[in-house]
Scaffold this motif. Structure first.
Motif, short mmCIF file in Angstrom:
data_model
loop_
_atom_site.label_atom_id
_atom_site.label_comp_id
_atom_site.label_asym_id
_atom_site.label_seq_id
_atom_site.Cartn_x
_atom_site.Cartn_y
_atom_site.Cartn_z
N GLU A 54 0.82 -1.22 0.00
CA GLU A 54 0.00 0.00 0.00
C GLU A 54 0.85 1.26 0.00
O GLU A 54 0.54 2.23 -0.69
N PHE A 55 1.91 1.25 0.79
CA PHE A 55 2.71 2.46 0.96
C PHE A 55 4.01 2.45 0.16
O PHE A 55 4.76 3.42 0.19
N GLY A 56 4.30 1.35 -0.53
CA GLY A 56 5.52 1.27 -1.33
C GLY A 56 6.78 1.33 -0.50
O GLY A 56 7.76 1.98 -0.86
N ILE A 57 6.75 0.63 0.64
CA ILE A 57 7.90 0.63 1.56
C ILE A 57 8.31 -0.82 1.84
O ILE A 57 7.57 -1.75 1.52
N THR A 79 8.33 6.49 9.43
CA THR A 79 9.79 6.40 9.35
C THR A 79 10.23 5.87 8.00
O THR A 79 11.14 6.43 7.37
N LYS A 80 9.59 4.81 7.53
CA LYS A 80 9.96 4.21 6.25
C LYS A 80 9.65 5.15 5.09
O LYS A 80 10.43 5.23 4.13
N LEU A 81 8.54 5.88 5.16
CA LEU A 81 8.22 6.85 4.12
C LEU A 81 9.26 7.97 4.11
O LEU A 81 9.69 8.43 3.05
N HIS A 82 9.66 8.41 5.29
CA HIS A 82 10.68 9.45 5.41
C HIS A 82 12.00 8.99 4.82
O HIS A 82 12.66 9.71 4.08
N GLU A 83 12.40 7.76 5.17
CA GLU A 83 13.65 7.19 4.66
C GLU A 83 13.62 7.09 3.13
O GLU A 83 14.64 7.25 2.48
N ALA A 84 12.45 6.83 2.58
CA ALA A 84 12.29 6.70 1.13
C ALA A 84 12.09 8.06 0.45
O ALA A 84 11.98 8.13 -0.77
N GLY A 85 11.98 9.11 1.26
CA GLY A 85 11.77 10.46 0.72
C GLY A 85 10.37 10.68 0.19
O GLY A 85 10.15 11.53 -0.67
N ARG A 86 9.39 9.94 0.72
CA ARG A 86 7.99 10.07 0.26
C ARG A 86 7.07 10.37 1.43
O ARG A 86 6.13 9.65 1.69
N GLU A 87 7.32 11.44 2.10
CA GLU A 87 6.52 11.78 3.28
C GLU A 87 5.18 12.32 2.90
O GLU A 87 4.99 12.94 1.91
#
Length: 87
Positions: A54-57, A79-87
């Motif tokens: 769903e979130f691509g993480i 956290t995972k979205l932030h790490e991936a640069g997709r906040e």
């Protein structure tokens, strides 16, 4: 993405696996997947896989072990979205 949106998307994911639909109706950050929603541990793995899709993480094993309630799940997703640069 704010916490309300994350919670809403998470609710859709866990709705497929919860055994306690009444608890699902009042889901909040303090909701425990195993105790409150009665999601069994095997299905909890499915929840994690669905969250990843769903979130691509990608959720590592350590994070997966901590993902036992809604608050932890939201923090891990953020956290995972932030790490991936997709906040």
């Amino acid at each position: 993405m704010n916490k309300e949106e994350l919670l809403s998307r998470l609710k859709v994911i866990v709705s497929n696996y919860t055994q306690n639909k009444e608890a699902l109706d009042s889901i909040n950050e303090d909701t425990d997947f195993l105790k409150d929603l009665k999601i069994n541990s095997a299905n909890l793995v499915d929840v994690v896989l669905d969250v990843e899709e769903e979130f691509g993480i990608e959720i590592d094993n350590l994070s997966m072990e901590k993902m036992l309630n809604v608050r932890a799940a939201i923090e891990i997703i953020e956290t995972k979205l932030h790490e991936a640069g997709r906040e």
